[in-house]
Design a protein around this motif. Structure first.
Motif, PDB file in Angstrom:
ATOM      1  N   ASN A 114       0.857  -1.183   0.000  1.00 25.10           N
ATOM      2  CA  ASN A 114       0.000   0.000   0.000  1.00 25.10           C
ATOM      3  C   ASN A 114       0.895   1.236   0.000  1.00 25.10           C
ATOM      4  OD1 ASN A 114       0.856   0.233   2.696  1.00 25.10           O
ATOM      5  ND2 ASN A 114      -0.980  -0.772   3.470  1.00 25.10           N
ATOM      6  N   ILE A 115       0.277   2.367  -0.277  1.00 24.48           N
ATOM      7  CA  ILE A 115       0.969   3.658  -0.182  1.00 24.48           C
ATOM      8  C   ILE A 115       0.429   4.331   1.066  1.00 24.48           C
ATOM      9  CG2 ILE A 115       1.331   5.901  -1.282  1.00 24.48           C
ATOM     10  CD1 ILE A 115       0.791   4.457  -3.983  1.00 24.48           C
TER      11      ILE A 115
ATOM     12  N   ALA B 175       4.707   1.398  -1.755  1.00 29.09           N
ATOM     13  CA  ALA B 175       4.789   0.145  -1.040  1.00 29.09           C
ATOM     14  C   ALA B 175       6.164  -0.070  -0.385  1.00 29.09           C
ATOM     15  CB  ALA B 175       4.498  -1.011  -1.995  1.00 29.09           C
TER      16      ALA B 175
ATOM     17  N   PHE C 107      -3.766   4.926   4.267  1.00 30.29           N
ATOM     18  CA  PHE C 107      -3.359   4.036   3.175  1.00 30.29           C
ATOM     19  C   PHE C 107      -4.187   4.314   1.916  1.00 30.29           C
ATOM     20  CE2 PHE C 107      -2.222   0.724   6.613  1.00 30.29           C
ATOM     21  CZ  PHE C 107      -0.923   1.179   6.675  1.00 30.29           C
ATOM     22  N   HIS C 108      -3.560   4.161   0.777  1.00 30.62           N
ATOM     23  CA  HIS C 108      -4.264   4.294  -0.499  1.00 30.62           C
ATOM     24  C   HIS C 108      -3.403   3.666  -1.589  1.00 30.62           C
ATOM     25  CE1 HIS C 108      -1.872   7.726  -2.207  1.00 30.62           C
ATOM     26  NE2 HIS C 108      -1.542   7.846  -0.932  1.00 30.62           N
ATOM     27  N   TYR C 109      -3.831   3.782  -2.853  1.00 31.21           N
ATOM     28  CA  TYR C 109      -3.049   3.159  -3.928  1.00 31.21           C
ATOM     29  C   TYR C 109      -2.897   4.076  -5.139  1.00 31.21           C
ATOM     30  CZ  TYR C 109      -7.853   1.687  -5.129  1.00 31.21           C
ATOM     31  OH  TYR C 109      -9.201   1.656  -5.373  1.00 31.21           O
ATOM     32  N   ASN C 110      -2.929   5.375  -4.890  1.00 33.67           N
ATOM     33  CA  ASN C 110      -2.716   6.333  -5.987  1.00 33.67           C
ATOM     34  C   ASN C 110      -1.334   6.984  -5.842  1.00 33.67           C
ATOM     35  OD1 ASN C 110      -2.693   8.388  -7.833  1.00 33.67           O
ATOM     36  ND2 ASN C 110      -4.781   9.071  -7.409  1.00 33.67           N
ATOM     37  N   PRO C 111      -0.350   6.597  -6.640  1.00 32.35           N
ATOM     38  CA  PRO C 111       1.008   7.113  -6.448  1.00 32.35           C
ATOM     39  C   PRO C 111       1.205   8.550  -6.922  1.00 32.35           C
ATOM     40  CG  PRO C 111       0.945   5.661  -8.356  1.00 32.35           C
ATOM     41  CD  PRO C 111      -0.425   5.603  -7.740  1.00 32.35           C
ATOM     42  N   TRP C 112       0.179   9.132  -7.545  1.00 31.10           N
ATOM     43  CA  TRP C 112       0.378  10.448  -8.152  1.00 31.10           C
ATOM     44  C   TRP C 112      -0.222  11.595  -7.347  1.00 31.10           C
ATOM     45  CZ3 TRP C 112      -1.455   6.544 -11.796  1.00 31.10           C
ATOM     46  CH2 TRP C 112      -0.394   5.953 -12.501  1.00 31.10           C
TER      47      TRP C 112
ATOM     48  N   ASN D 299      -0.484  14.538  -4.560  1.00 32.52           N
ATOM     49  CA  ASN D 299       0.508  15.431  -3.958  1.00 32.52           C
ATOM     50  C   ASN D 299       0.132  15.710  -2.494  1.00 32.52           C
ATOM     51  OD1 ASN D 299      -1.378  17.590  -3.862  1.00 32.52           O
ATOM     52  ND2 ASN D 299      -0.953  18.087  -5.999  1.00 32.52           N
TER      53      ASN D 299
END
Lengths: 331, 96
Positions: free
Chosen positions: A183-184, A224, A245-250, A252
């Motif tokens: 996860n991010i 991750a 936690f989330h899964y969007n790497p873009w 800001n």
């Protein structure tokens, strides 16, 4: 402005510099890891040469230390690898020395590195907050679920210091070999880490080896996570740690902060509405009546427990001041 | 970290002020180097992002601890048009 985002940085890539600040004994080298441009607070890898001897005295800033390698003598005690110290500002430490030399991580939290020779505590020292422990031998590893949602199993912690007001923490953490977590994450607090041993990996920054370090302001994506052979590190936060936690790497930091506020709105809508809608978002935070109410032992309405970051006064002492350049009022 | 009430006011000598200025200047150099190094990782990072998407749609996304949820491919995010892949933010929300 505080400290900038330093991530990743490895102290093995730089040389030690001689510490030249007044008060410190000769034979102290340091590598600067991060530095607060407003206060001088900083974290440093410090090498004390064999035969180093520091006379008794106190720091003007709160100080945390952990022995990385070698043996450090504090008074008559010999402290080995993994020994952690929390030293309040003004707390007089006994003589510090090392026969064979040692490596120490030093973190001055509220001001520039300082050593004032003394044989007793400063009158303002909060002496009762001092503590030290052999973190390797005297504390067991615990699951890393101090925050919910939590890290994956295989990330363990040892809590070394906890601030009951801000929930700031200092802790050892380790990742077992083959650890991974898909996860991010970001937090509402700054986070700091120093790798005492081993390598971990984050999707944004790549590998952080032994001697690797980061200081990361709030709301910055990381993860991750993975560690092939395991690692052990010292970690710190400057306020409550919550894993968003989330899964969007873009995304800001501003988008992440908005998401945090949106989650607060969903969870505590009345508090959110009160704080935002009625202009109660005072720049120093809302007033806590337990900090401001008049008490029988107060002297002329002043809170006897003055709280300050050392750079500006607080408003919790019974009356208000106005700075000429301050945008806020107390009507 | 930082109880914020654990600081005792004291005078800074010119020597200390000079040391602070020197450290700030050196930190600026370190920051610039790191920012450049992280920019240079952009290409491989795109690959890591794709591998991450592959894993969370097949093995699952760690929602809480070891609890994993498979993300539907149609729920994966789309990179905003024109947005640079940036991972270093000098002062977080204050740097934008």
């Amino acid at each position: 402005m505080a400290r900038p985002h330093i991530e990743p940085f490895c102290d093995r890539d730089t040389h030690f510099k001689d510490m030249t600040l007044p008060g410190f004994a000769r034979g102290m080298g340091y590598k600067m890891l991060s530095f607060d441009v407003d206060t001088g607070a900083c974290s440093m890898t410090v090498q004390l040469d064999g035969g180093y001897r520091q006379e008794p005295g106190f720091p003007w800033s709160e100080l945390e230390m952990i022995v990385i390698e070698g043996e450090l003598k504090v008074g008559d005690r010999t402290c080995r690898k993994g020994h952690y110290f929390f030293v309040p500002a003004g707390y007089c430490m006994p003589e510090i020395s090392t026969d064979q030399g040692c490596l120490v991580l030093m973190m001055y939290n509220t001001g520039e590195p300082s050593h004032e020779p003394a044989n007793e505590h400063h009158p303002l020292a909060q002496v009762g907050l001092y503590h030290d422990v052999d973190s390797y031998m005297d504390i067991p590893w615990a699951p890393g679920n101090v925050a919910k949602p939590s890290v994956a199993s295989g990330c363990l912690i040892k809590l070394l210091n906890y601030n009951p007001i801000s929930h700031a923490m200092t802790f050892l953490y380790c990742m077992t070999p083959a650890f991974y977590q898909d996860n991010i994450s970001y937090h509402d607090c700054a986070e700091e880490s120093y790798h005492l041993w081993g390598t971990s990996w984050m999707m944004q920054f790549g590998e952080i080896p032994t001697g690797g370090y980061f200081w990361r302001p709030a709301y910055i994506n990381h993860g991750a996570f993975a560690s092939e052979y395991g690692c052990i590190a010292l970690g710190r936060t400057d306020s409550k740690l919550f894993n968003h936690f989330h899964y969007n790497p873009w995304t800001n930091p501003t988008e992440n902060a908005h998401r945090s506020a949106a989650r607060l709105y969903k969870r505590d809508p009345l508090l959110y509405k009160w704080a935002i809608s009625y202009d109660h978002n005072h720049p120093h935070g809302p007033e806590d009546f337990e900090d401001t109410m008049q008490r029988r032992g107060d002297e002329q309405g002043h809170d006897t427990k003055h709280k300050s970051d050392g750079k500006r006064h607080d408003h919790w002492h019974g009356h208000h001041h106005h700075h000429d350049d301050s945008p806020h009022k107390h009507d | 970290m930082s109880f914020k009430n654990l600081f005792i006011e004291h005078e800074l000598t010119p020597e200390v002020k000079q040391w602070i200025e020197q450290e700030i200047a050196e930190q600026e150099e370190r920051f610039s180097t790191i920012a450049q190094q992280m920019d240079d990782l952009s290409e491989i990072r795109e690959k890591w992002y794709q591998e991450f998407f592959d894993r969370i749609t097949t093995a699952g996304f760690n929602e809480d601890g070891d609890m994993k949820v498979k993300i539907k491919p149609e729920d994966l995010p789309v990179k905003p048009e024109g947005r640079k892949d940036q991972v270093i933010w000098k002062y977080g929300v204050d740097s934008e």
